[in-house]
Design a protein around this motif. Structure first.
Motif, PDB file in Angstrom:
ATOM      1  N   THR A  71       0.835  -1.204   0.000  1.00  0.00           N
ATOM      2  CA  THR A  71       0.000   0.000   0.000  1.00  0.00           C
ATOM      3  C   THR A  71       0.864   1.247   0.000  1.00  0.00           C
ATOM      4  O   THR A  71       0.592   2.208  -0.739  1.00  0.00           O
ATOM      5  CB  THR A  71      -0.925   0.002   1.225  1.00  0.00           C
ATOM      6  OG1 THR A  71      -1.629  -1.236   1.296  1.00  0.00           O
ATOM      7  CG2 THR A  71      -1.923   1.148   1.150  1.00  0.00           C
ATOM      8  N   ARG A 125     -18.357   6.366  -2.980  1.00  0.00           N
ATOM      9  CA  ARG A 125     -18.057   6.908  -1.655  1.00  0.00           C
ATOM     10  C   ARG A 125     -18.498   8.369  -1.569  1.00  0.00           C
ATOM     11  O   ARG A 125     -18.513   9.079  -2.562  1.00  0.00           O
ATOM     12  CB  ARG A 125     -16.557   6.835  -1.356  1.00  0.00           C
ATOM     13  CG  ARG A 125     -16.009   5.444  -1.273  1.00  0.00           C
ATOM     14  CD  ARG A 125     -14.521   5.461  -0.917  1.00  0.00           C
ATOM     15  NE  ARG A 125     -14.041   4.117  -0.697  1.00  0.00           N
ATOM     16  CZ  ARG A 125     -13.584   3.324  -1.667  1.00  0.00           C
ATOM     17  NH1 ARG A 125     -13.534   3.766  -2.906  1.00  0.00           N
ATOM     18  NH2 ARG A 125     -13.176   2.108  -1.383  1.00  0.00           N
ATOM     19  N   ASP A 176     -15.213   5.213   5.579  1.00  0.00           N
ATOM     20  CA  ASP A 176     -14.048   4.347   5.420  1.00  0.00           C
ATOM     21  C   ASP A 176     -12.966   4.595   6.457  1.00  0.00           C
ATOM     22  O   ASP A 176     -11.961   3.874   6.479  1.00  0.00           O
ATOM     23  CB  ASP A 176     -13.444   4.539   4.025  1.00  0.00           C
ATOM     24  CG  ASP A 176     -14.332   3.985   2.934  1.00  0.00           C
ATOM     25  OD1 ASP A 176     -14.683   2.802   3.012  1.00  0.00           O
ATOM     26  OD2 ASP A 176     -14.681   4.748   2.011  1.00  0.00           O
ATOM     27  N   ASP A 179      -7.633   9.487  -5.234  1.00  0.00           N
ATOM     28  CA  ASP A 179      -6.910   8.265  -5.589  1.00  0.00           C
ATOM     29  C   ASP A 179      -6.171   7.678  -4.393  1.00  0.00           C
ATOM     30  O   ASP A 179      -6.141   6.449  -4.207  1.00  0.00           O
ATOM     31  CB  ASP A 179      -5.916   8.552  -6.718  1.00  0.00           C
ATOM     32  CG  ASP A 179      -6.587   8.714  -8.072  1.00  0.00           C
ATOM     33  OD1 ASP A 179      -7.786   8.388  -8.179  1.00  0.00           O
ATOM     34  OD2 ASP A 179      -5.916   9.167  -9.006  1.00  0.00           O
ATOM     35  N   ARG A 210      -8.689   5.939  -2.314  1.00  0.00           N
ATOM     36  CA  ARG A 210      -9.125   4.695  -2.943  1.00  0.00           C
ATOM     37  C   ARG A 210      -8.072   3.608  -2.796  1.00  0.00           C
ATOM     38  O   ARG A 210      -8.401   2.439  -2.520  1.00  0.00           O
ATOM     39  CB  ARG A 210      -9.424   4.945  -4.427  1.00  0.00           C
ATOM     40  CG  ARG A 210      -9.783   3.692  -5.210  1.00  0.00           C
ATOM     41  CD  ARG A 210      -9.921   3.996  -6.694  1.00  0.00           C
ATOM     42  NE  ARG A 210      -8.758   4.706  -7.224  1.00  0.00           N
ATOM     43  CZ  ARG A 210      -7.613   4.114  -7.535  1.00  0.00           C
ATOM     44  NH1 ARG A 210      -7.453   2.803  -7.354  1.00  0.00           N
ATOM     45  NH2 ARG A 210      -6.610   4.830  -8.021  1.00  0.00           N
ATOM     46  N   THR A 251      -8.334   2.269   0.803  1.00  0.00           N
ATOM     47  CA  THR A 251      -9.575   1.563   1.133  1.00  0.00           C
ATOM     48  C   THR A 251      -9.733   0.270   0.344  1.00  0.00           C
ATOM     49  O   THR A 251     -10.351  -0.684   0.835  1.00  0.00           O
ATOM     50  CB  THR A 251     -10.796   2.463   0.891  1.00  0.00           C
ATOM     51  OG1 THR A 251     -10.770   2.962  -0.452  1.00  0.00           O
ATOM     52  CG2 THR A 251     -10.782   3.643   1.859  1.00  0.00           C
ATOM     53  N   GLU A 252      -9.193   0.218  -0.871  1.00  0.00           N
ATOM     54  CA  GLU A 252      -9.287  -1.016  -1.642  1.00  0.00           C
ATOM     55  C   GLU A 252      -8.229  -2.026  -1.249  1.00  0.00           C
ATOM     56  O   GLU A 252      -8.491  -3.236  -1.217  1.00  0.00           O
ATOM     57  CB  GLU A 252      -9.198  -0.701  -3.141  1.00  0.00           C
ATOM     58  CG  GLU A 252     -10.408   0.053  -3.677  1.00  0.00           C
ATOM     59  CD  GLU A 252     -10.340   0.294  -5.171  1.00  0.00           C
ATOM     60  OE1 GLU A 252      -9.328  -0.096  -5.794  1.00  0.00           O
ATOM     61  OE2 GLU A 252     -11.306   0.880  -5.719  1.00  0.00           O
ATOM     62  N   ALA A 253      -7.021  -1.553  -0.945  1.00  0.00           N
ATOM     63  CA  ALA A 253      -5.954  -2.483  -0.562  1.00  0.00           C
ATOM     64  C   ALA A 253      -6.117  -2.982   0.864  1.00  0.00           C
ATOM     65  O   ALA A 253      -5.790  -4.137   1.173  1.00  0.00           O
ATOM     66  CB  ALA A 253      -4.589  -1.810  -0.720  1.00  0.00           C
ATOM     67  N   PRO A 278      -9.211  -2.708   3.224  1.00  0.00           N
ATOM     68  CA  PRO A 278     -10.557  -2.285   3.623  1.00  0.00           C
ATOM     69  C   PRO A 278     -10.714  -2.277   5.133  1.00  0.00           C
ATOM     70  O   PRO A 278     -10.094  -3.075   5.849  1.00  0.00           O
ATOM     71  CB  PRO A 278     -11.473  -3.315   2.962  1.00  0.00           C
ATOM     72  CG  PRO A 278     -10.600  -4.495   2.687  1.00  0.00           C
ATOM     73  CD  PRO A 278      -9.236  -3.939   2.427  1.00  0.00           C
TER      74      PRO A 278
END
Length: 461
Positions: A12, A289, A311, A333, A336, A339-341, A343
């Protein structure tokens, strides 16, 4: 931003560094710094610079432009919470003689006052504030561009008026009030009206050549409440935590939630972008979001603060160039990526410590006409009403202590939910703003408006 979590994973961190490196290189920024907040603390800081030997850290000041407006809005909300004013008050009631006194305080906060976007005369961001010594110098002879309250029209002079309002009510300068009531309680010791070393210099980068020109750093005078402040990624990370949760000695969680609530009608273009404005905060729907925060720019500097309360993540990005990298995109970005890598891990489910037996009587399935709803009692002591189909009106309700509940959001915000009982004490139906909810579809044992056909339910026959 309520639970402490471990540091970000190496993958991350590398993805975050790659994103700001790309922004600095493609945006041709002399320097770019960023921070990520999670669990009420900064968990990552990154920097890229044109100088190999110099990477600014979280204590280097950059000018933050219009993020200053969010600080000014906090001061105004403090006055409201103390009872010194009401957001519905016209400005004239507290600050007479401006020529814009028809506008309400709420309209000024939400940029719906109809005032012009900029001041008359020379470009205020690049000229000394001494050229505009009086409030009337900020507005000109025709300050209005639109009818008040009709549309969102961003107004820098509007926030200068709000700063003057703070001064008038407090009897002290905007700078002193800000220092005493916000910066010191929140520990923002590297946020100031004038630059303090170490700080970045502002640059203009030629659009067609890799050369630079230094930008002047003017004192904005009366326009200061709209864009004067200097700050750091470290301080703005702490400010982001405040905007998510409030602070007992500055502004309550309920009031900062109000700041994050849309308060301005969106234009058609804004609807396409999923953007609107609250009270001193920009609000955007992005990638599923809700992102809140503020962008900022002054000659030589760009700034962005973005947070997702749901988040538990916030991002700050600062650069010292007049134009170049799109920091709002960079901030979104970065958020994101995290939060995606990684959660958010939800808190463990825990039951209520104590449940009111009378409430348990009326949880479960209800019908409004023929549409099914579920009424649930949640661990926070609220009840939630949700359509069983997944589509339709929904809300949470807070108990009032007198047998009624008040809606907290959506269509039913502020509406009363009342449990109606029969003479024997059993639950008959729910009354929600005159809508009757029954245990069965069109239950004729409840006082349904219009009644039911005496022949009851039937087929075609």
């Amino acid at each position: 931003m309520t639970t402490t979590q471990e540091e970000l994973l190496p993958g991350t961190r590398r993805a975050l560094l790659h994103r700001i490196a790309l922004a600095q290189a493609e945006g041709r920024a002399p320097s770019l710094v960023a921070a990520v907040v999670r669990g009420s603390r900064a968990v990552w800081h990154g920097a890229r610079s044109m100088r190999d030997e110099h990477a600014p850290d979280e204590n280097v000041q950059y000018r933050i432009g219009s993020i200053t407006k969010t600080f000014t809005a906090v001061l105004v909300l403090r006055l409201r919470d103390e009872g010194a004013l009401d957001l519905g008050d016209p400005l004239e009631k507290h600050l007479p003689g401006t020529g814009a006194g028809h506008a309400t305080i709420a309209e000024l906060l939400a940029h719906t006052s109809g005032l012009a976007a900029e001041t008359p005369g020379p470009w205020w961001e690049r000229t000394p504030g001494s050229l505009r010594p009086e409030l009337t110098d900020l507005l000109g002879e025709q300050p209005l561009r639109h009818p008040a309250g009709r549309r969102h029209h961003y107004s820098n002079p509007g926030y200068a008026l709000l700063g003057a309002l703070v001064e008038q009510v407090r009897g002290a300068s905007w700078e002193d009030v800000l220092q005493r009531e916000v910066l010191e309680p929140l520990g923002l010791y590297r946020t100031s009206v004038r630059p303090r070393d170490p700080h970045a210099g502002g640059w203009a980068v030629h659009p067609w050549a890799d050369v630079m020109l230094p930008e002047p750093a003017e004192d904005l005078g009366r326009m200061g409440p709209a864009g004067q402040l200097w700050s750091t990624t470290g301080d703005l990370a702490r400010f982001a935590v405040f905007l998510a949760h409030g602070h007992d000695s500055v502004l309550s969680a309920e009031s900062v939630r109000e700041m994050r609530t849309p308060a301005a009608p969106a234009e058609v273009a804004d609807l396409a972008d999923g953007a609107t404005y609250g009270l001193g905060l920009q609000i955007q729907h992005c990638g599923g979001r809700v992102l809140v925060g503020h962008s900022g720019s002054l000659p030589g500097f760009l700034a962005n603060l973005t947070l997702s309360v749901e988040d538990d993540v916030a991002c700050v990005v600062l650069a010292n160039c007049t134009s170049g990298p799109a920091l709002s995109t960079v901030g979104a970005d970065l958020l994101r990526i995290v939060t995606e890598a990684e959660p958010r891990i939800p808190a463990p489910w825990r039951p209520l410590r104590e449940a009111d037996p009378s409430v348990l009587e009326y949880v479960g399935q209800w019908y409004w006409g023929t549409q099914g709803f579920a009424l649930r009692l949640t661990a926070d002591g609220l009840v939630s009403l949700e359509p069983l189909s997944g589509r339709g009106r929904r809300s949470r309700f807070r108990q009032n202590g007198d047998g009624t509940w008040t809606g907290l959001e959506g269509y039913y915000a502020g509406e009363l939910l009342r449990v109606v009982r029969r003479p024997d004490g059993s639950v008959s139906h729910l009354d929600l703003g005159s809508f009757v909810f029954t245990r069965q579809p069109y239950d004729d044992s409840a006082p349904l408006p219009g009644g039911t056909d005496p022949e009851g339910w039937r087929g075609i026959g």
